[in-house]
Design a protein around this motif. Structure first.
Motif, mmCIF file in Angstrom:
data_model
loop_
_atom_site.group_PDB
_atom_site.id
_atom_site.type_symbol
_atom_site.label_atom_id
_atom_site.label_comp_id
_atom_site.label_asym_id
_atom_site.label_seq_id
_atom_site.Cartn_x
_atom_site.Cartn_y
_atom_site.Cartn_z
ATOM 1 N N VAL A 131 -3.741 9.864 -9.540
ATOM 2 C CA VAL A 131 -2.515 8.804 -9.310
ATOM 3 C C VAL A 131 -2.715 7.196 -9.999
ATOM 4 C CG1 VAL A 131 -2.238 9.819 -6.806
ATOM 5 C CG2 VAL A 131 -3.852 7.943 -7.355
ATOM 6 N N PRO A 132 -1.713 6.514 -10.130
ATOM 7 C CA PRO A 132 -1.734 5.312 -11.031
ATOM 8 C C PRO A 132 -3.003 4.380 -10.510
ATOM 9 C CG PRO A 132 0.486 5.695 -10.650
ATOM 10 C CD PRO A 132 -0.415 6.724 -9.625
ATOM 11 N N ASP A 133 -3.255 4.244 -9.298
ATOM 12 C CA ASP A 133 -4.213 3.417 -8.998
ATOM 13 C C ASP A 133 -5.845 3.695 -9.591
ATOM 14 O OD1 ASP A 133 -2.607 2.150 -7.657
ATOM 15 O OD2 ASP A 133 -3.057 2.799 -5.425
ATOM 16 N N TYR A 134 -6.051 4.847 -9.918
ATOM 17 C CA TYR A 134 -7.199 5.522 -10.211
ATOM 18 C C TYR A 134 -7.115 5.913 -11.645
ATOM 19 C CZ TYR A 134 -8.597 5.981 -5.310
ATOM 20 O OH TYR A 134 -8.992 5.722 -4.132
ATOM 21 N N CYS A 135 -6.174 5.732 -12.318
ATOM 22 C CA CYS A 135 -5.775 6.249 -13.801
ATOM 23 C C CYS A 135 -6.338 5.280 -14.759
ATOM 24 C CB CYS A 135 -4.455 6.707 -14.068
ATOM 25 S SG CYS A 135 -4.175 7.723 -15.440
ATOM 26 N N THR A 136 -6.927 5.525 -15.933
ATOM 27 C CA THR A 136 -7.291 4.641 -17.017
ATOM 28 C C THR A 136 -6.008 4.483 -18.096
ATOM 29 O OG1 THR A 136 -8.177 6.345 -18.222
ATOM 30 C CG2 THR A 136 -9.629 5.150 -16.708
ATOM 31 N N VAL A 180 -10.593 13.765 -15.022
ATOM 32 C CA VAL A 180 -9.883 13.438 -13.878
ATOM 33 C C VAL A 180 -10.456 12.503 -13.201
ATOM 34 C CG1 VAL A 180 -8.271 13.973 -11.967
ATOM 35 C CG2 VAL A 180 -8.091 15.192 -14.295
ATOM 36 N N VAL A 181 -11.782 13.003 -12.787
ATOM 37 C CA VAL A 181 -12.560 12.268 -11.648
ATOM 38 C C VAL A 181 -12.895 10.694 -12.263
ATOM 39 C CG1 VAL A 181 -14.724 12.027 -10.511
ATOM 40 C CG2 VAL A 181 -13.300 14.082 -10.264
ATOM 41 N N ASP A 182 -12.979 10.755 -13.507
ATOM 42 C CA ASP A 182 -13.397 9.609 -14.384
ATOM 43 C C ASP A 182 -11.969 8.723 -14.493
ATOM 44 O OD1 ASP A 182 -16.043 10.227 -14.117
ATOM 45 O OD2 ASP A 182 -16.171 10.946 -16.190
ATOM 46 N N GLY A 183 -10.913 9.271 -14.016
ATOM 47 C CA GLY A 183 -9.766 8.315 -14.337
ATOM 48 C C GLY A 183 -9.098 8.405 -15.523
ATOM 49 N N MET A 192 -15.641 16.379 -5.006
ATOM 50 C CA MET A 192 -14.982 15.439 -6.017
ATOM 51 C C MET A 192 -14.600 14.165 -5.076
ATOM 52 S SD MET A 192 -11.748 17.899 -7.587
ATOM 53 C CE MET A 192 -11.053 16.558 -8.439
ATOM 54 N N ALA A 193 -14.258 14.023 -3.817
ATOM 55 C CA ALA A 193 -14.141 13.037 -2.973
ATOM 56 C C ALA A 193 -15.542 12.306 -2.775
ATOM 57 C CB ALA A 193 -13.746 13.333 -1.539
ATOM 58 N N ALA A 194 -16.588 12.947 -2.826
ATOM 59 C CA ALA A 194 -17.911 12.196 -2.714
ATOM 60 C C ALA A 194 -18.561 11.865 -4.016
ATOM 61 C CB ALA A 194 -18.861 13.058 -2.001
ATOM 62 N N GLY A 195 -17.858 12.250 -5.059
ATOM 63 C CA GLY A 195 -18.369 11.886 -6.481
ATOM 64 C C GLY A 195 -19.346 12.415 -6.822
ATOM 65 N N GLU A 196 -19.669 13.701 -6.437
ATOM 66 C CA GLU A 196 -20.886 14.452 -6.771
ATOM 67 C C GLU A 196 -20.685 15.670 -7.444
ATOM 68 O OE1 GLU A 196 -22.388 15.314 -2.804
ATOM 69 O OE2 GLU A 196 -23.170 13.218 -2.228
ATOM 70 N N ILE A 197 -19.802 15.786 -8.210
ATOM 71 C CA ILE A 197 -19.567 17.126 -8.782
ATOM 72 C C ILE A 197 -20.388 17.224 -10.283
ATOM 73 C CG2 ILE A 197 -17.151 17.031 -8.149
ATOM 74 C CD1 ILE A 197 -16.409 16.118 -10.991
ATOM 75 N N PRO A 198 -20.786 18.062 -10.673
ATOM 76 C CA PRO A 198 -21.793 18.329 -11.683
ATOM 77 C C PRO A 198 -21.116 18.651 -13.160
ATOM 78 C CG PRO A 198 -21.940 20.536 -10.775
ATOM 79 C CD PRO A 198 -21.103 19.379 -9.867
ATOM 80 N N LEU A 233 -0.929 16.276 -10.160
ATOM 81 C CA LEU A 233 -1.336 15.047 -9.820
ATOM 82 C C LEU A 233 -2.587 15.107 -8.966
ATOM 83 C CD1 LEU A 233 -0.331 11.947 -9.636
ATOM 84 C CD2 LEU A 233 0.520 12.485 -7.498
ATOM 85 N N TYR A 234 -3.577 14.826 -9.271
ATOM 86 C CA TYR A 234 -4.826 14.286 -8.633
ATOM 87 C C TYR A 234 -4.707 13.328 -7.761
ATOM 88 C CZ TYR A 234 -9.652 13.476 -7.454
ATOM 89 O OH TYR A 234 -10.744 13.066 -6.841
#
Length: 265
Positions: free
Chosen positions: A179-184, A233-236, A217-223, A125-126
């Motif tokens: 987690v469900p709140d972030y999952c597409t 996963v970061v994109d949901g 990952m938390a900052a959304g700056e991953i390449p 789980l992310y």
């Protein structure tokens, strides 16, 4: 669906963890689940193995005073021989990228099963964190309800992957769900990311090791590019990477040449 599906369930967070209980309940609707899991948290122990371990009966199955690899070996060779599938999880915290595969106890349990020739699924789980909050994802309280999407996806694959021939070309699947709140709510087939961002500092005789990937990952700056597990996963999306367990080598002309000249000096 095969009503007689036999599943060996393990993890590395320990048999009392909420993600394990959620997955146990869901998989029990598909067939017979034998729980053989560590008695205590064994996160990040990789494929560490023991020679002897204590085993205690537990309301869900068996609690092992050992590692996830111990659980799989004991499970497959004695407690629950000949299962259709081994499932490991659901882990609190994502297991993403090439460099994590050998560290993760969750993934290592699936790898151990693969060496026995048993198909396996590792499920994690992310847990996103707010970059403005001064805490780690490990400090986040994750109740059973947060595992719903990861559990649903894992159960779906357990139900359908064997019959679909998925394991004809893969030894195990590494599943990571937000987690469900972030999952597409959709599954993306991925490959492990090659991004690696470890560093260390030494102060007063103490070395502190830092995995900067989580901060990025938390900052959304991953390449990470499209198609990788971390990007998905970061994109949901729910990331599923089909993987093989044995290490493989390729033909290397340069190394062959060195072997030929060994001892010629």
């Amino acid at each position: 669906m095969d009503d007689d599906l036999d599943i060996l369930l393990t993890n590395d967070d320990g048999i009392e963890s909420p993600g394990f209980k959620t997955l146990y309940d869901s998989l029990s609707e598909l067939g017979d689940v034998t729980a053989v899991a560590p008695a205590t948290d064994q996160s990040a122990v990789g494929r560490a193995i023991s020679s002897t371990v204590d085993i205690a009966e537990h309301e869900l199955g068996y609690a092992i005073e050992g590692t996830p690899a111990d659980c799989v070996v004991a499970g497959l060779q004695s407690i629950c021989p000949d299962p259709d599938l081994v499932v490991s999880g659901c882990n609190k915290g994502a297991n993403l990228g090439h460099y994590v595969l050998g560290r993760s106890g969750t993934v290592s349990a699936a790898v151990e099963a693969a060496f026995f020739g048993v198909p396996a699924i590792a499920a994690s789980l992310y847990v996103p964190i707010d970059p403005d909050e001064d805490r780690e994802w490990t400090d986040v309280d994750v109740p059973e309800s947060k595992y719903d999407e990861a559990t649903r996806a894992t159960t779906y694959l357990v139900e359908h992957a064997l019959g679909a021939g998925v394991f004809d070309n893969a030894d195990y699947l590494n599943l990571n769900a937000p987690v469900p709140d972030y999952c597409t709510g959709d599954i993306e087939i991925t490959r492990p990311s090659h991004m690696y961002d470890m560093d260390a500092t030494v102060d007063n005789g103490i070395a502190s090791l830092h995995d900067r990937v989580w901060e990025r990952m938390a900052a959304g700056e991953i390449p990470d590019p499209e198609g990788t597990d971390r990007r998905a996963v970061v994109d949901g999306h729910i990331s599923v990477s089909p993987l093989t367990a044995p290490h493989t080598t390729e033909h290397h002309d340069a190394l062959d040449a060195l072997a030929e000249t060994y001892g010629s000096d």
